[in-house]
Design an enzyme around this catalytic site. Structure first.
Site, mmCIF file in Angstrom:
data_model
loop_
_atom_site.group_PDB
_atom_site.id
_atom_site.type_symbol
_atom_site.label_atom_id
_atom_site.label_comp_id
_atom_site.label_asym_id
_atom_site.label_seq_id
_atom_site.Cartn_x
_atom_site.Cartn_y
_atom_site.Cartn_z
ATOM 1 N N HIS A 22 0.816 -1.257 -0.102
ATOM 2 C CA HIS A 22 0.146 0.087 -0.100
ATOM 3 C C HIS A 22 1.121 1.358 0.221
ATOM 4 O O HIS A 22 1.965 1.236 0.707
ATOM 5 C CB HIS A 22 -0.943 -0.074 1.157
ATOM 6 C CG HIS A 22 -0.459 -0.146 2.566
ATOM 7 N ND1 HIS A 22 0.107 -1.331 3.014
ATOM 8 C CD2 HIS A 22 -0.101 1.155 3.269
ATOM 9 C CE1 HIS A 22 0.629 -0.913 4.324
ATOM 10 N NE2 HIS A 22 0.523 0.553 4.371
ATOM 11 N N ASN A 133 0.242 9.032 -19.865
ATOM 12 C CA ASN A 133 0.800 8.439 -18.832
ATOM 13 C C ASN A 133 -0.077 8.455 -17.710
ATOM 14 O O ASN A 133 -0.758 9.551 -17.513
ATOM 15 C CB ASN A 133 2.116 9.121 -18.571
ATOM 16 C CG ASN A 133 3.135 8.857 -19.740
ATOM 17 O OD1 ASN A 133 3.538 8.122 -20.227
ATOM 18 N ND2 ASN A 133 3.390 10.347 -20.155
#
Length: 143
Positions: A22, A133
């Protein structure tokens, strides 16, 4: 072969998604992005567009719920314009699995490069859209 895993997800990409923790970030880069000079962990996904790849990744990948925006896209440099269909196609792909996904924050070009250098991995795609992107920040799996 595995059941329920998109054929767009290579074994290398699946391994990378699994190993991320995470708060880690992954860049899905367009075909023009300088991935090799910005990361030591580059995965090739040549020929794939980012929107379908996002749609394949989204069911396997929870976005970070503890940051203001877990998605980021490169902002246009002065004098350029963004094609709004690029962002909308990415959001549409993510929202198939995560309907409440917020639009990505826009990140200045060189700040985006800095984030890419710090990212867990850069996935080099065949995307040709200008400013195509996108960065995804992984969250905590809820189970």
């Amino acid at each position: 072969m595995l059941i329920g895993i998109s054929l767009l997800i290579s074994p290398e990409l699946l391994n990378t998604l699994y190993r991320m923790g995470h708060g880690d970030e992954i860049v899905l880069a367009d075909a023009h992005f300088p991935g090799e000079s910005h990361s030591t962990n580059v995965i090739r996904a040549d020929g794939l567009k980012i929107a379908p790849l996002l749609e394949a990744i989204a069911p396997l990948f929870i976005l970070d719920q503890y940051v203001e925006n877990p998605l980021g896209m490169m902002d246009a440099v002065e004098g350029d314009t963004l094609d709004p269909t690029v962002e909308s196609s990415y959001l549409s792909a993510m929202r198939k699995s995560w309907p409440d996904t917020s639009p990505p924050e826009r990140i200045e070009r060189f700040a985006f490069y800095d984030r890419a250098r710090a990212a867990y991995a850069v996935i080099m795609t065949g995307e040709t859209a200008k400013y195509g992107n996108i960065i995804l920040k992984k969250g905590v799996t809820p189970f």
